[in-house]
Design a protein around this motif. Structure first.
Motif, PDB file in Angstrom:
ATOM      1  N   ARG A  48     -28.501  73.104  -5.742  1.00  0.00           N
ATOM      2  CA  ARG A  48     -28.488  74.026  -4.609  1.00  0.00           C
ATOM      3  C   ARG A  48     -27.084  74.551  -4.295  1.00  0.00           C
ATOM      4  O   ARG A  48     -26.910  75.739  -4.021  1.00  0.00           O
ATOM      5  N   ASP A  49     -26.082  73.677  -4.295  1.00  0.00           N
ATOM      6  CA  ASP A  49     -24.752  74.091  -3.838  1.00  0.00           C
ATOM      7  C   ASP A  49     -24.176  75.260  -4.630  1.00  0.00           C
ATOM      8  O   ASP A  49     -23.731  76.257  -4.032  1.00  0.00           O
ATOM      9  N   PRO A  50     -24.116  75.206  -5.972  1.00  0.00           N
ATOM     10  CA  PRO A  50     -23.563  76.362  -6.686  1.00  0.00           C
ATOM     11  C   PRO A  50     -24.410  77.621  -6.533  1.00  0.00           C
ATOM     12  O   PRO A  50     -23.866  78.726  -6.501  1.00  0.00           O
ATOM     13  N   LEU A  51     -25.734  77.456  -6.412  1.00  0.00           N
ATOM     14  CA  LEU A  51     -26.585  78.626  -6.248  1.00  0.00           C
ATOM     15  C   LEU A  51     -26.331  79.292  -4.897  1.00  0.00           C
ATOM     16  O   LEU A  51     -26.216  80.531  -4.809  1.00  0.00           O
ATOM     17  N   GLU A  52     -26.230  78.483  -3.851  1.00  0.00           N
ATOM     18  CA  GLU A  52     -25.910  79.057  -2.541  1.00  0.00           C
ATOM     19  C   GLU A  52     -24.521  79.683  -2.545  1.00  0.00           C
ATOM     20  O   GLU A  52     -24.304  80.747  -1.954  1.00  0.00           O
ATOM     21  N   ARG A  53     -23.589  79.031  -3.222  1.00  0.00           N
ATOM     22  CA  ARG A  53     -22.249  79.599  -3.316  1.00  0.00           C
ATOM     23  C   ARG A  53     -22.277  80.978  -3.977  1.00  0.00           C
ATOM     24  O   ARG A  53     -21.671  81.944  -3.491  1.00  0.00           O
ATOM     25  N   ALA A  54     -23.004  81.097  -5.096  1.00  0.00           N
ATOM     26  CA  ALA A  54     -23.081  82.381  -5.804  1.00  0.00           C
ATOM     27  C   ALA A  54     -23.674  83.471  -4.919  1.00  0.00           C
ATOM     28  O   ALA A  54     -23.161  84.596  -4.859  1.00  0.00           O
ATOM     29  N   VAL A  55     -24.756  83.129  -4.210  1.00  0.00           N
ATOM     30  CA  VAL A  55     -25.424  84.127  -3.372  1.00  0.00           C
ATOM     31  C   VAL A  55     -24.550  84.525  -2.185  1.00  0.00           C
ATOM     32  O   VAL A  55     -24.469  85.711  -1.825  1.00  0.00           O
TER      33      VAL A  55
END
Length: 268
Positions: free
Chosen positions: A209-216
């Protein structure tokens, strides 16, 4: 599985099709099953990417294009190359001595795929298929169609930056470049978005979740939804986006607006 209810329009930039039933891995559905699962997940259009072959891709590309007709699929042509994907001294020396064979994609093939009207873009998997040479990459730049590539430990962000990003075509890095579950590699790929306006990532198989939220949150205009179907069920992939702690407008961009800007046929 019950249909997934949500209020978003969703397009999927990462669905693999294997038209040849005898080649399908166990559990991989046929195009009809995949289409049903897309519908259940509320996905209105999907990019259809050919499965891996050991030689040339003309036959399977054409087969995927035929399967896509009258279905909510948009075909991409998979291409191969003669070069090793590595950038070390050994790879550089071996690549100098290599020349394109008849089974490798040529610049003429790129033009034919781009202008015959059946393919909206291209797929490059350098680890499985080799990296196209400079003439082929220049042809991709000339036709200006989007290209999907695969990252990972054997083709990391730094190598993508050196070999593909110097060319002026939209480049979508599958799995945020970190398949599978490599958070450091995912973050290094997301860092590329700071420097290259034509670089995008898709969300297929991004389970962290963390890198995906960061990217978005950092790059809401550069993240495209991909399910990874049929290896992953599209319902699961959609839910992973729906459960992110990001603004609704950013979700809308991820689900379809960004893809529609890069791939015109995915627009409403």
């Amino acid at each position: 599985m019950l249909e997934l209810e949500h209020r978003f329009r969703v397009v999927d930039v990462h669905v693999t099709l294997e038209p040849d039933e005898s080649r399908r891995p166990r559990g991989m559905g046929d195009p009809e099953q995949i289409e049903r699962e897309m519908h259940q997940a509320g996905i209105v259009q999907s990019l259809a990417l050919p499965e891996t072959r050991e030689d040339e891709y003309l036959r399977v590309n054409n087969a995927v294009a035929r399967v896509a007709v009258d279905r909510p699929f948009t075909a991409f042509a998979r291409i191969n190359g003669v070069r090793e994907p590595g950038t070390g001294t050994g790879s550089r020396l071996r690549n100098v001595a290599r020349s394109r064979g008849d089974h490798h994609t040529s610049p003429d093939d790129i033009e034919q795929y781009a202008y015959e009207g059946r393919f909206e873009g291209f797929v490059i998997d350098p680890v499985s298929d080799g990296l196209p040479d400079a003439e082929v990459l220049e042809a991709l730049e000339s036709v200006d169609r989007p290209v999907i590539t695969y990252g990972g430990t054997e083709f990391p962000a730094e190598t993508i930056e050196e070999t593909l990003l110097p060319y002026d075509f939209p480049l979508i890095i599958a799995h945020c470049g970190g398949y599978a579950l490599d958070e450091e590699l995912t973050n290094r790929t997301i860092d590329l978005l700071d420097s290259y306006d034509s670089c995008y990532v898709d969300t297929s198989f991004v389970r962290l979740r963390d890198p995906l939220e960061r990217a978005v949150m950092e790059h809401p205009d550069r993240v495209l939804f991909g399910s990874g179907a049929p290896a992953a069920h599209p319902n699961v992939a959609v839910m992973e986006i729906l459960t992110l702690d990001v603004p609704e407008d950013a979700m809308r961009k991820v689900f379809w607006k960004n893809a529609a800007r890069v791939i015109e046929s995915l627009a409403p």
